[in-house]
Design an enzyme around this catalytic site. Structure first.
Site, PDB file in Angstrom:
ATOM      1  N   TYR A  54       0.813  -1.231   0.000  1.00  0.00           N
ATOM      2  CA  TYR A  54       0.000   0.000   0.000  1.00  0.00           C
ATOM      3  C   TYR A  54       0.840   1.272   0.000  1.00  0.00           C
ATOM      4  O   TYR A  54       0.301   2.356   0.182  1.00  0.00           O
ATOM      5  CB  TYR A  54      -0.870   0.095   1.264  1.00  0.00           C
ATOM      6  N   CYS A  95      14.536  -9.716  -3.705  1.00  0.00           N
ATOM      7  CA  CYS A  95      14.863  -9.243  -5.051  1.00  0.00           C
ATOM      8  C   CYS A  95      13.688  -8.533  -5.704  1.00  0.00           C
ATOM      9  O   CYS A  95      13.088  -9.051  -6.656  1.00  0.00           O
ATOM     10  CB  CYS A  95      15.306 -10.422  -5.902  1.00  0.00           C
ATOM     11  N   TYR A 147      -1.717  -6.518  10.640  1.00  0.00           N
ATOM     12  CA  TYR A 147      -1.409  -6.744   9.225  1.00  0.00           C
ATOM     13  C   TYR A 147       0.099  -6.794   8.986  1.00  0.00           C
ATOM     14  O   TYR A 147       0.591  -6.412   7.926  1.00  0.00           O
ATOM     15  CB  TYR A 147      -2.098  -5.692   8.341  1.00  0.00           C
TER      16      TYR A 147
HETATM   17  C1  PLP Z   1     -10.752  -6.187   7.918  1.00  0.00           C
HETATM   18  C2  PLP Z   1     -12.087  -6.141   8.512  1.00  0.00           C
HETATM   19  C3  PLP Z   1     -12.265  -5.603   9.803  1.00  0.00           C
HETATM   20  C4  PLP Z   1     -11.157  -4.994  10.601  1.00  0.00           C
HETATM   21  O1  PLP Z   1     -10.653  -3.828  10.042  1.00  0.00           O
HETATM   22  P1  PLP Z   1      -9.627  -2.925  10.884  1.00  0.00           P
HETATM   23  O2  PLP Z   1      -9.328  -1.801   9.987  1.00  0.00           O
HETATM   24  O3  PLP Z   1      -8.428  -3.753  11.191  1.00  0.00           O
HETATM   25  O4  PLP Z   1     -10.342  -2.494  12.124  1.00  0.00           O
HETATM   26  C5  PLP Z   1     -13.529  -5.671  10.347  1.00  0.00           C
HETATM   27  N1  PLP Z   1     -14.574  -6.207   9.677  1.00  0.00           N
HETATM   28  C6  PLP Z   1     -14.434  -6.718   8.431  1.00  0.00           C
HETATM   29  C7  PLP Z   1     -15.618  -7.288   7.744  1.00  0.00           C
HETATM   30  C8  PLP Z   1     -13.194  -6.693   7.809  1.00  0.00           C
HETATM   31  O5  PLP Z   1     -13.067  -7.185   6.572  1.00  0.00           O
END
Ligand code: PLP
Length: 443
Positions: A344, A373, A402
């Site tokens: 990102y 690489c 993440y």
């Molecule tokens: C990824 C996701 C979350 C969590 O998102 P955050 O930004 O880490 O709080 C919650 N609900 C759903 C459905 C998601 O896909």
């Protein structure tokens, strides 16, 4: 910038108390201060467990979770931590002990939660745009709280699975409110052009269909507009649209008792987060205000905001390298260990673990890169860092969410170990992978 200003700036960005902060160890001969996780120096952890290493702070996770929970006061709510942000079993167990439910997006995550705490099933919600019948069957057997369904086809597949087991599946439709979350396009999910959810205008008709279907029980409405959202307004707007829908659905005779408002609360990667409690309070106000009159139970799915600032990726400088006037620090962590910068263009603060008194350590502008690489293999570009030497340690901050969850074995690199710190104790919660682990599945 004078060296003094530079040092002040570094120390300010480091204030991730109670998890991570600089301290002068008692045996320090050179007046060097060292980055600590709670009561343990990161130098010590690197020696004991090696690098690259993910280090998490129990105190930070608890403090953030408790502040998030308090922000909702006595509005009926359950926090269903989003497992995909960081799915280590020990982290899940810690959160379960603090009273969390869980949001899962695969049968693998479901299994993790059940393994971490067998009594959590009743607080699990299952999200995701492509649940397979096998995954639905596993979740029905476990007796989860809610399926967030994202299409008409998925609705009928779920009904078939429930019929097979002679069970009833509680469902919410995940609606797509067509709200711009103003975050990175890859983690924005609430516009009609995205693959997620059901256009809110079609929801009524699909709810009617669900209500007519045997083995399905309409229980709620769900929405999730994206991740790393720092502006509160899109949340308020999405929930306001959901509130309008609830009014219609109740008029149609549906019993809507659960409202899942998803996750997505952003964290301050670039500047110091001065007061997360205040940030949480504003978020809570935005999502509860439109729902005050409805007597519903809120489901919240925070991931990043609970665990992001609670983790760092610890890495060693392998080589200093100069190309055409550009200074590189080649470190032992790479895009396979922390993919967010490559994926990102994400920013993570990078700091040296050891800091000399300011006048002894001039700053330099560097790119911090890994051994993989790919030119996209960087952790930070054009960073002002106090000059460090080969063998020194760096900490990549806010890597608790993440980070490990997105790590891969690209370039046949074993994934890092993970350590959970609590006060003076450090527990290895995932051992470093071995090359033999990577080869073992191949024939
Ligand atoms: C990824 C996701 C979350 C969590 O998102 P955050 O930004 O880490 O709080 C919650 N609900 C759903 C459905 C998601 O896909």
């Amino acid at each position: 910038m004078s060296p003094r200003d530079a040092a002040t700036k570094v120390s300010e960005t480091l204030d991730r108390f109670p998890g991570f902060y600089y301290r002068q160890p008692k045996d320090s001969r050179h007046r060097e201060s060292v980055l600590y996780c709670e009561n343990i120096s990161l130098n010590h952890l690197a020696k004991r467990f090696g690098t690259p290493l993910y280090v998490y702070s129990t105190a930070t996770i608890k403090a953030r979770l408790s502040a998030f929970d308090k922000a909702f006061g006595n509005f009926p709510h359950t926090i269903c931590y989003s497992v995909k942000a960081n799915s280590n079993l020990r982290i899940l167990r810690l959160l379960a002990r603090e009273g969390c439910g869980f949001d899962v997006v695969s049968v693998g995550e479901l299994e993790r939660v059940l393994r971490a705490d067998g009594r959590s099933a009743k607080k699990i919600v299952f999200s995701g745009v492509g649940k397979s019948p096998a995954e639905m069957l596993a979740a029905l057997k476990a007796g989860i709280l809610l399926f967030n369904v994202e299409s008409e086809s998925e609705l009928s597949a779920l009904a078939k699975c429930a019929a097979k087991l002679q069970k009833e599946a509680r469902v919410a439709l995940r609606v797509n409110p067509d709200v711009d979350a103003k975050t990175h396009p890859y983690i924005s999910t609430g516009l009609h052009k995205h693959k997620f959810g059901i256009p809110i205008a079609n929801a009524r008709q699909l709810y009617a269909q669900a209500a007519r279907t045997k083995h399905l029980k309409v229980a709620g409405v769900s929405v999730h507009i994206g991740s790393q959202i720092t502006d509160i307004d899109p949340f308020a707007e999405a929930v306001a649209r959901v509130a309008d829908l609830i009014e219609d659905l109740r008029a149609d005779g549906h019993a809507i008792s659960l409202v899942d408002v998803g996750g997505g609360v952003g964290i301050a990667y670039e500047q110091r987060e001065t007061d997360f409690s205040d940030h949480f309070a504003r978020y809570a106000r935005a999502v509860t205000e439109p729902l005050r009159e409805f007597k519903v139970h809120l489901l919240l799915e925070p991931g990043r905001t609970i665990v992001g600032p609670a983790g760092v990726l610890l890495t060693s400088v392998l080589y200093r390298k100069r190309n055409d006037g550009k200074q590189f620090l080649v470190v032992d962590a790479a895009m396979n260990d922390l993919m967010r910068p490559a994926l990102y263009g994400a920013y993570h603060e990078i700091v040296p673990v050891g800091r000399k008194p300011e006048n002894q350590q001039p700053e330099e502008v560097v790119d911090v890169v890994g051994p993989v690489c790919e030119s996209g293999d960087f952790l930070g570009r054009d960073r002002n860092l106090p000059a460090v030497e080969e063998g020194d340690l760096l900490a990549v901050l806010d890597a608790g969410a993440y980070g490990m969850a997105l790590a891969s074995n690209y370039n046949t690199r074993p994934r890092p170990a993970e350590v959970l710190v609590s006060g003076k104790s450090a527990k290895l919660i995932r051992r470093r992978e071995r090359i033999s682990d990577l080869l073992s599945a191949e024939l």
